[in-house]
Design a protein around this motif. Sequence first.
Motif, PDB file in Angstrom:
ATOM      1  N   LEU A 102      19.591  59.132  66.974  1.00  0.00           N
ATOM      2  CA  LEU A 102      18.495  57.896  66.362  1.00  0.00           C
ATOM      3  C   LEU A 102      19.121  57.050  66.094  1.00  0.00           C
ATOM      4  CD1 LEU A 102      17.124  60.343  62.971  1.00  0.00           C
ATOM      5  CD2 LEU A 102      16.493  60.471  66.191  1.00  0.00           C
ATOM      6  N   ALA A 103      17.914  55.147  66.736  1.00  0.00           N
ATOM      7  CA  ALA A 103      18.346  54.358  66.701  1.00  0.00           C
ATOM      8  C   ALA A 103      17.654  53.722  65.297  1.00  0.00           C
ATOM      9  CB  ALA A 103      17.985  53.721  67.741  1.00  0.00           C
TER      10      ALA A 103
ATOM     11  N   ALA B 111      20.201  61.178  72.341  1.00  0.00           N
ATOM     12  CA  ALA B 111      21.458  62.845  72.617  1.00  0.00           C
ATOM     13  C   ALA B 111      22.938  62.152  72.980  1.00  0.00           C
ATOM     14  CB  ALA B 111      20.630  64.142  73.509  1.00  0.00           C
ATOM     15  N   ARG B 112      23.889  62.150  72.324  1.00  0.00           N
ATOM     16  CA  ARG B 112      25.477  62.542  73.098  1.00  0.00           C
ATOM     17  C   ARG B 112      26.002  63.560  73.081  1.00  0.00           C
ATOM     18  NH1 ARG B 112      29.806  58.518  72.466  1.00  0.00           N
ATOM     19  NH2 ARG B 112      31.301  60.061  72.792  1.00  0.00           N
TER      20      ARG B 112
ATOM     21  N   VAL C 212      23.760  64.821  63.786  1.00  0.00           N
ATOM     22  CA  VAL C 212      22.731  64.027  64.255  1.00  0.00           C
ATOM     23  C   VAL C 212      23.897  62.867  63.706  1.00  0.00           C
ATOM     24  CG1 VAL C 212      21.760  63.806  62.257  1.00  0.00           C
ATOM     25  CG2 VAL C 212      20.442  62.904  63.835  1.00  0.00           C
ATOM     26  N   ILE C 213      23.642  61.626  64.841  1.00  0.00           N
ATOM     27  CA  ILE C 213      24.471  60.727  64.617  1.00  0.00           C
ATOM     28  C   ILE C 213      22.979  59.497  64.679  1.00  0.00           C
ATOM     29  CG2 ILE C 213      25.509  59.042  65.458  1.00  0.00           C
ATOM     30  CD1 ILE C 213      26.661  61.412  67.513  1.00  0.00           C
ATOM     31  N   VAL C 214      22.980  58.713  63.802  1.00  0.00           N
ATOM     32  CA  VAL C 214      22.685  57.887  63.706  1.00  0.00           C
ATOM     33  C   VAL C 214      22.374  56.118  64.022  1.00  0.00           C
ATOM     34  CG1 VAL C 214      21.044  56.033  62.103  1.00  0.00           C
ATOM     35  CG2 VAL C 214      20.628  58.118  61.615  1.00  0.00           C
ATOM     36  N   ALA C 215      22.835  55.530  64.651  1.00  0.00           N
ATOM     37  CA  ALA C 215      23.046  54.827  65.890  1.00  0.00           C
ATOM     38  C   ALA C 215      22.261  53.126  64.316  1.00  0.00           C
ATOM     39  CB  ALA C 215      23.269  54.228  66.889  1.00  0.00           C
TER      40      ALA C 215
ATOM     41  N   ALA D  43      27.815  51.799  72.319  1.00  0.00           N
ATOM     42  CA  ALA D  43      28.895  52.667  72.089  1.00  0.00           C
ATOM     43  C   ALA D  43      28.283  54.517  71.702  1.00  0.00           C
ATOM     44  CB  ALA D  43      29.723  52.073  70.883  1.00  0.00           C
ATOM     45  N   VAL D  44      27.611  54.175  71.309  1.00  0.00           N
ATOM     46  CA  VAL D  44      27.117  55.700  70.944  1.00  0.00           C
ATOM     47  C   VAL D  44      27.124  56.715  72.146  1.00  0.00           C
ATOM     48  CG1 VAL D  44      25.946  57.615  69.132  1.00  0.00           C
ATOM     49  CG2 VAL D  44      26.921  55.988  68.730  1.00  0.00           C
TER      50      VAL D  44
END
Length: 209
Positions: A172-173, A165-166, A136-139, A147-148
């Motif tokens: 998640l932002a 999703a990427r 999971v990515i948190v921006a 960017a994400v």
Amino acid sequence: MAASRPPPEPRPDDVDPQQRPRTLKACRRCGLWRNATQPVPGAGARRAAIMLVGEQPGDKEDLAGLPFVGPAGALLDRALEQAGVAREAVYLTNAVKHFKWQLRGKRRMHKTPAQAEIQACAYWLDKELETVRPRVIVALGATALGAVVRGRGQTLAAALGRTLARDGIPVLASYHPSYALRNPDEQGRQAVYRTIVDALVRARKLAGG
């Protein structure tokens, strides 16, 4: 670090956005390297389940060569602890790897990166995602979110509380911790901080605890 004059804006003919450098230190894909002390790479577990992406290094990060070591990093540490996420178990990075600044008195103050600079640095974010392979990515903030998710017209306000999703990875932002620090209203600061903690809790659950 003392600074006596504002940094000049890089000239387009001074950089090569198609350059494919082998190391971040050798990167000349945009002109931000000229006025920064050093590039600031990501740091953390190389197979972290959660990747946190901010905007760019700040003054303290530029001098230390590490991400999130200034006041915003201290607030993020507190939010991670409250969310039950160990900092050493996440990977922290920024969308842009050099500090972009302007002088205010004798202080180097943050200046928002241009879209071309964000796009040039996507080369490094792509490499980090390939290496870390987070679940999971948190921006953290609007610049990081753009960017994400590669632009796609997503505003931070619209993305809060949603799962984007990427390449199949949940995104998640949330707000950048520095936004909470800049908020002059105590209730506003607390609301921003809770939003950050909530996003980290959601990230922990999506990553499998």
